[in-house]
Design a protein around this motif. Sequence first.
Motif, mmCIF file in Angstrom:
data_model
loop_
_atom_site.group_PDB
_atom_site.id
_atom_site.type_symbol
_atom_site.label_atom_id
_atom_site.label_comp_id
_atom_site.label_asym_id
_atom_site.label_seq_id
_atom_site.Cartn_x
_atom_site.Cartn_y
_atom_site.Cartn_z
ATOM 1 N N THR A 270 0.905 -33.194 17.049
ATOM 2 C CA THR A 270 1.679 -31.966 17.206
ATOM 3 C C THR A 270 2.429 -31.718 15.904
ATOM 4 O OG1 THR A 270 1.957 -32.340 19.573
ATOM 5 C CG2 THR A 270 3.488 -30.803 18.528
ATOM 6 N N VAL A 271 2.220 -30.528 15.351
ATOM 7 C CA VAL A 271 2.889 -30.128 14.113
ATOM 8 C C VAL A 271 3.891 -29.040 14.445
ATOM 9 C CG1 VAL A 271 2.573 -29.150 11.805
ATOM 10 C CG2 VAL A 271 0.823 -30.659 12.767
ATOM 11 N N LYS A 272 5.100 -29.194 13.938
ATOM 12 C CA LYS A 272 6.145 -28.179 14.094
ATOM 13 C C LYS A 272 6.661 -27.839 12.707
ATOM 14 C CE LYS A 272 7.461 -29.854 18.620
ATOM 15 N NZ LYS A 272 8.542 -30.348 19.482
ATOM 16 N N CYS A 273 6.761 -26.546 12.425
ATOM 17 C CA CYS A 273 7.151 -26.113 11.088
ATOM 18 C C CYS A 273 8.094 -24.918 11.168
ATOM 19 C CB CYS A 273 5.903 -25.746 10.293
ATOM 20 S SG CYS A 273 6.261 -25.171 8.628
ATOM 21 N N LEU A 274 9.187 -24.993 10.426
ATOM 22 C CA LEU A 274 10.129 -23.884 10.303
ATOM 23 C C LEU A 274 10.072 -23.413 8.856
ATOM 24 C CD1 LEU A 274 12.313 -22.134 11.607
ATOM 25 C CD2 LEU A 274 13.969 -23.861 10.908
ATOM 26 N N GLY B 163 4.840 -8.057 11.524
ATOM 27 C CA GLY B 163 5.324 -8.141 12.910
ATOM 28 C C GLY B 163 5.871 -9.508 13.277
ATOM 29 N N VAL B 164 5.825 -10.470 12.388
ATOM 30 C CA VAL B 164 6.340 -11.808 12.649
ATOM 31 C C VAL B 164 7.814 -11.847 12.234
ATOM 32 C CG1 VAL B 164 6.097 -14.263 12.081
ATOM 33 C CG2 VAL B 164 4.053 -12.842 12.319
ATOM 34 N N SER B 165 8.635 -12.505 13.052
ATOM 35 C CA SER B 165 10.077 -12.492 12.816
ATOM 36 C C SER B 165 10.506 -13.277 11.577
ATOM 37 C CB SER B 165 10.799 -13.065 14.038
ATOM 38 O OG SER B 165 10.519 -14.448 14.153
ATOM 39 N N LYS B 166 11.714 -12.991 11.136
ATOM 40 C CA LYS B 166 12.345 -13.678 10.007
ATOM 41 C C LYS B 166 12.386 -15.181 10.290
ATOM 42 C CE LYS B 166 16.781 -13.771 7.585
ATOM 43 N NZ LYS B 166 18.103 -13.140 7.504
ATOM 44 N N ASN B 167 12.191 -15.993 9.254
ATOM 45 C CA ASN B 167 12.216 -17.448 9.359
ATOM 46 C C ASN B 167 11.313 -17.954 10.486
ATOM 47 O OD1 ASN B 167 14.103 -17.509 7.251
ATOM 48 N ND2 ASN B 167 15.790 -17.281 8.686
ATOM 49 N N PRO B 168 10.014 -17.690 10.378
ATOM 50 C CA PRO B 168 9.102 -18.012 11.479
ATOM 51 C C PRO B 168 8.988 -19.511 11.772
ATOM 52 C CG PRO B 168 7.878 -17.247 9.561
ATOM 53 C CD PRO B 168 9.328 -17.077 9.247
ATOM 54 N N TYR B 169 8.779 -19.798 13.057
ATOM 55 C CA TYR B 169 8.557 -21.143 13.564
ATOM 56 C C TYR B 169 7.103 -21.216 14.021
ATOM 57 C CZ TYR B 169 8.661 -25.035 16.871
ATOM 58 O OH TYR B 169 8.387 -26.192 17.549
ATOM 59 N N LEU B 170 6.410 -22.258 13.624
ATOM 60 C CA LEU B 170 5.007 -22.440 13.976
ATOM 61 C C LEU B 170 4.841 -23.815 14.597
ATOM 62 C CD1 LEU B 170 1.974 -21.552 13.720
ATOM 63 C CD2 LEU B 170 1.997 -22.650 11.475
ATOM 64 N N SER B 171 4.158 -23.886 15.730
ATOM 65 C CA SER B 171 3.864 -25.160 16.377
ATOM 66 C C SER B 171 2.420 -25.128 16.848
ATOM 67 C CB SER B 171 4.807 -25.378 17.568
ATOM 68 O OG SER B 171 4.514 -26.609 18.204
ATOM 69 N N PHE B 172 1.683 -26.207 16.598
ATOM 70 C CA PHE B 172 0.294 -26.290 17.028
ATOM 71 C C PHE B 172 -0.113 -27.753 17.121
ATOM 72 C CE2 PHE B 172 0.315 -26.184 12.461
ATOM 73 C CZ PHE B 172 -0.648 -27.101 12.078
ATOM 74 N N LYS B 173 -1.271 -27.990 17.758
ATOM 75 C CA LYS B 173 -1.808 -29.337 17.916
ATOM 76 C C LYS B 173 -3.211 -29.397 17.344
ATOM 77 C CE LYS B 173 0.807 -30.216 22.089
ATOM 78 N NZ LYS B 173 0.818 -30.751 23.446
ATOM 79 N N PHE B 174 -3.579 -30.582 16.859
ATOM 80 C CA PHE B 174 -4.951 -30.806 16.434
ATOM 81 C C PHE B 174 -5.330 -32.254 16.704
ATOM 82 C CE2 PHE B 174 -2.588 -32.006 12.641
ATOM 83 C CZ PHE B 174 -3.284 -33.100 12.143
ATOM 84 N N LYS B 175 -6.614 -32.498 16.760
ATOM 85 C CA LYS B 175 -7.125 -33.852 16.974
ATOM 86 C C LYS B 175 -7.687 -34.397 15.673
ATOM 87 C CE LYS B 175 -8.056 -33.359 21.842
ATOM 88 N NZ LYS B 175 -8.938 -33.625 22.958
#
Length: 103
Positions: free
Chosen positions: A16-20, A64-76
């Motif tokens: 799980t990757v989380k990025c601000l 259309g993406v908000s200021k200071n975007p947060y991205l979270s996703f998973k990979f194998k």
Amino acid sequence: MSEMKIRAKLSGDETTVKCLMSHPMENGQRKDSKTGDLIAAHFIQEVICKTKDRIVLTASWNGGVSKNPYLSFKFKGGAVGDPVEIIWTDNQGKTERATALIS
């Protein structure tokens, strides 16, 4: 200067990757409250995530993406200690990159 904060954590066989990301993400349609002039469009257009030279995510964004975007996703396919690199490019040609190790 922009900044990115990344965390990558392995759980079972999924990472799980989380990025601000710090970015103004202006869509070009908002007006300056003091002058009434339009604020120029300035937004992230492309986000790429790699691990060990393998692309695991590509995203195309717009205003259309908000200021200071947060991205979270998973990979194998990740392992503890592998690097995860996120690179973005905005519509003004600026590129930002950051790396974190999978824990």
